[in-house]
Design a protein around this motif. Structure first.
Motif, short mmCIF file in Angstrom:
data_model
loop_
_atom_site.label_atom_id
_atom_site.label_comp_id
_atom_site.label_asym_id
_atom_site.label_seq_id
_atom_site.Cartn_x
_atom_site.Cartn_y
_atom_site.Cartn_z
N LEU A 92 2.62 -21.71 16.46
CA LEU A 92 1.38 -21.54 17.25
C LEU A 92 0.19 -21.19 16.35
O LEU A 92 -0.93 -21.67 16.57
N LYS A 93 0.47 -20.35 15.35
CA LYS A 93 -0.62 -20.00 14.42
C LYS A 93 -1.14 -21.23 13.70
O LYS A 93 -2.34 -21.38 13.48
N SER A 94 -0.22 -22.09 13.34
CA SER A 94 -0.64 -23.31 12.63
C SER A 94 -1.44 -24.21 13.59
O SER A 94 -2.45 -24.80 13.20
N GLU A 121 8.02 -11.64 22.38
CA GLU A 121 9.42 -12.07 22.24
C GLU A 121 9.93 -11.87 20.82
O GLU A 121 11.13 -11.83 20.59
N GLY A 122 9.00 -11.79 19.86
CA GLY A 122 9.39 -11.68 18.46
C GLY A 122 9.95 -12.99 17.90
O GLY A 122 10.69 -13.00 16.92
N ASN A 123 9.60 -14.11 18.53
CA ASN A 123 10.09 -15.42 18.10
C ASN A 123 9.25 -15.93 16.92
O ASN A 123 8.19 -16.52 17.08
N GLN A 124 9.79 -15.71 15.68
CA GLN A 124 9.00 -15.98 14.47
C GLN A 124 8.66 -17.46 14.32
O GLN A 124 7.55 -17.81 13.90
N LEU A 152 0.73 -17.43 22.04
CA LEU A 152 1.00 -16.65 20.84
C LEU A 152 1.34 -15.20 21.20
O LEU A 152 2.28 -14.61 20.65
N ALA A 153 0.58 -14.64 22.13
CA ALA A 153 0.82 -13.26 22.55
C ALA A 153 2.24 -13.11 23.11
O ALA A 153 2.96 -12.14 22.81
#
Lengths: 371, 371
Positions: free
Chosen positions: B210-212, B201-204, B195-196
Motif C-alpha cells: 500500500l505504501k508503494s 492487522e500488522g500485515n507487513q 493502510l491504517a
C-alpha cells in the motif's frame, strides 16, 4: 439586506452611484477597466495599504464607519508625508457573507467622509467575496511638484528633528479598548453562566434579576479618556501641518508619517540619509491622558510614545536655519537634531543618560498566529 | 525559513533588493512613503485587484510562481483594455504563518517574470500578516495619450465586434483540475484507510504494498489537455493584440478584457454605449481541446465560451469601415456587430435561432460560503 440579493454589480452601483469627481486630475472614475487621471504638470505619488480583519482591526472595538475613515486616512497620511496633495483613491474590498449591504455602506460612508475632508476622489477598485472576514486594500494617488517632494533621504547633520501633534495616545487607546473588552466579556460570561444555572433550577426571580443585569451591562464609561479613544478610532492625516509648513515657507529636508512608531521611523530616515540622530525624552510631545493611562497600566510612557505606532503624525527634519520659523508653527514640536552617522541613534533621558533608540517594527511572530 | 526570523522589513528587503526601474516615468520606486511617477505627456491609467485565497485561487491547483504571474497579468490586462501601456505596479501581500520566506520569493518571482515580459516596474506595496491564508492586492499604473484611450462607451450601431484568441479554455482548465483533484483525493483517502487497517492487522506485506501504491499515486496525466491547463494556470495579457492593432492603424471604438465572461463584458459595453449587439455562435473562437473537454463533461461548449470567464482576451468594437483591415490582424476574430439599443443583446445560434445573451457576472452567493 444580504449582498447575494443584489450581487457584485448591484453592490458596486449602490456604493459608487453618488461619486462625483472634484479634481481636474480625475478624468474618468469608476466604470471602466481603469480610472484615467491627468498629471501634466506635477509628479504622481502612489501609496497602498492592505488591512486585514483580526490583524489590523477588530470590529468589536471599531465600527465600520470609523474603520472606513481610518483606512483612507492612513493612505492620505503617506501622501502628506511626501509633502504632496492626495487626489484620488481606489478601494478594493473582500467581504465575507457575515456583512450586509448596509454594513458595507457604513464602511463606504466613512471612506467618503475622509475623502471629502481632503477633497479626494474615489475613482475605482474591486469588490469581491472572502471566506474569512473583511480585507480592505486602498491605493492613494497624489501629486506634488518635483521641487516640493520630500523623501526620507534628505536629512543632514545639524538639521532639527520635529514631530507634529503628540505620540503614544493611539496605542494607549488600543490598550484601553482591549482592557475594557476583556472586563466586559468576563462579566458577560459570568452572568450568562449564572443565568443558565438559574434556568436549570427554574428560579424565576433569579432569572429575571440576571436578565436585567445582563441588559444593563454596557460598555464602560470612558470619561476622561476620550482623547485616547479618538486617537485610536478616528485617525487624522496631518495635511494641516503640510499646509502650515508651506505657509511658513519651510520645506522639510526629510519626512515620514509615524505609523510603526517614532523610533522605527527615525531609524528609517537616518539609514536612508546616512546620518545619526539625537532626541530628548523631555521634548517628546505626550498628552496628559496618555501619561495617566500609562501610569494606570504600569507601562513606561516614553516607550509607548516611541514605539506605540498608529500616531499618523509627521516626523520631519528642517535645516537649523529654520529654527525660529519652525517654532512659530502651531502643533509642531522640536525633539532633537540630526548628527553624523557615527554617533548612532540616541535618546537622551530626562536624567541625561543616553540610550540607543530601538526599532520595534511590526513583526510577523508578534501579531499573527497559525490559521 | 520562517518569515518571523527576518521580520517585515527583512522580507521586504529580500523581495525588493533586485528591483531596478526601467521606465522613465518611474522616478522613485520602493523605499519611501510613496512611489513617485512622472506622466507629463500622457494620461495616467489606474486599476486594482484583490485576490483572496480560497475565493480566487486554490494552492492545490496552482503553484505560487504561476499565481504571482497571473496576479500581475490580470492587472496588466485591464491597462491593455484601455489601449494603454502598463508601466508600474504596487504589490500588497497579507501572508499567514504557513508560508515561508521561500514561498513568498516564489510568488514574487512569478510577479517579476510577468513584469519583465511587459517592461513593468514594481514600485511599492505593503507586506503584512494574515490569520487566514494569502491575500494579494495589485495596483497597476499605465499610460496612454488622451486620443488613444478606448473606453467602454464608444461602440456605435454597425460597428464590428471582435475578440482575440479563444474563449472558454481557462474555465475548462479549472473544471479539469477540480475533477482530477477529487479523483486523486478519493484514491488517496482510499489507500490511506486501507493502510491504517493493514497497520492494525500488522500485515507487513500489505503495508509495504500500500505504501508503494501511495508513493506512486501522482497527479494524473494531462496529455492532450495541456492547453486548457496553460490557459487556467498561466494567464497572458494580450498586449500583443494592442500592438498589432496599432500597427494596423486600427483604433477600437470600445474595448474590455474578458474576465467575467464574454456575455457579461458585451452587456457592459452595450449598456455604457447605449447600443445593442448581435453575435453568432458559429463565429465564437473555441479551441479544439475546449470542445473535447466540454463534451467529456457533458457541458454546452457555447455556454462555457460565453460565461466561463478568466479568458483575459480582449473584446472590442471597430467601425465597419475597418472590416478589411481587421481581417488581416492575426488571432482576432469577428463574432458579430453592434445594433441599435432596441434590438437587445442577441446570440444567433448555429441553426439560426435567436437567444438573449445572459450575463452571469460573478455572484457572492455562488462562490463564497459562510466563514
Amino acid at each position: 439586506m444580504e449582498i447575494a440579493n443584489i450581487g457584485e454589480f448591484g453592490l458596486i452601483d449602490r456604493l459608487t452611484s453618488e461619486l462625483k469627481p472634484k479634481n481636474v486630475s480625475t478624468r474618468y472614475g469608476v466604470g471602466d477597466d481603469c480610472a484615467v487621471l491627468s498629471y501634466p504638470d506635477s509628479e504622481v505619488l502612489i501609496t497602498t495599504d492592505l488591512l486585514m480583519e483580526g490583524v489590523h482591526f477588530d470590529l468589536t472595538y471599531i465600527d465600520l464607519q470609523h474603520l472606513g475613515y481610518k483606512a483612507v486616512m492612513v493612505n492620505l497620511s503617506d501622501v502628506f508625508a511626501m509633502n504632496g496633495t492626495p487626489r484620488q483613491i481606489t478601494v478594493s474590498l473582500a467581504i465575507s457573507k457575515r456583512f450586509t449591504v448596509e454594513d458595507i455602506e457604513q464602511l463606504y460612508k466613512g471612506m467618503r467622509l475622509a475623502c471629502e475632508k481632503w477633497n479626494v476622489d474615489i475613482v475605482g477598485g474591486d469588490t469581491t467575496s472572502s471566506f474569512t472576514g473583511l480585507a480592505i486594500s486602498i491605493t492613494c494617488i497624489g501629486e506634488a511638484s518635483k521641487e516640493d517632494i520630500v523623501y526620507r533621504n534628505g536629512a543632514r547633520d545639524t538639521d532639527l528633528i520635529c514631530v507634529s501633534g503628540d505620540l503614544g495616545a493611539a496605542y494607549m487607546g488600543l490598550q484601553l479598548l482591549e482592557r475594557e473588552k476583556s472586563v466586559y466579556y468576563s462579566q458577560y460570561d459570568d452572568l450568562q453562566k449564572k443565568l443558565a444555572l438559574a434556568q436549570q433550577e427554574g428560579n424565576q426571580e433569579k432569572i429575571s434579576n440576571l436578565k436585567s443585569q445582563l441588559s444593563n451591562l454596557s460598555m464602560p464609561d470612558f470619561s476622561g479618556k476620550e482623547y485616547l479613544l479618538q486617537r485610536q478610532l478616528q485617525a487624522e492625516a496631518r495635511g494641516d501641518i503640510i499646509q502650515k509648513l508651506r505657509q511658513a515657507g519651510i520645506r522639510p529636508t526629510a519626512m515620514m508619517d509615524v505609523s510603526d512608531g517614532l523610533s522605527s521611523e527615525l531609524r528609517h530616515i537616518c539609514k536612508q540619509s546616512g546620518v545619526g540622530c539625537r532626541i530628548y525624552e523631555k521634548q517628546l510631545p505626550i498628552d496628559y491622558q496618555t501619561a495617566v493611562m500609562a501610569e494606570e497600566l504600569n507601562m513606561n510612557v516614553t516607550t509607548c510614545a516611541l514605539n506605540g505606532g498608529e500616531d499618523y503624525e509627521l516626523v520631519f527634519t528642517v535645516p537649523i536655519g529654520d529654527h525660529e520659523k519652525i517654532q512659530e508653527v502651531d502643533d509642531v514640536h522640536l525633539i532633537g537634531h540630526i548628527t553624523e552617522q557615527k554617533f548612532g541613534h540616541v535618546l537622551v533621558s530626562r536624567d541625561g543618560q543616553e540610550f540607543e533608540l530601538k526599532a520595534q517594527g511590526w513583526n510577523f511572530s508578534a501579531d499573527a498566529s497559525e490559521e
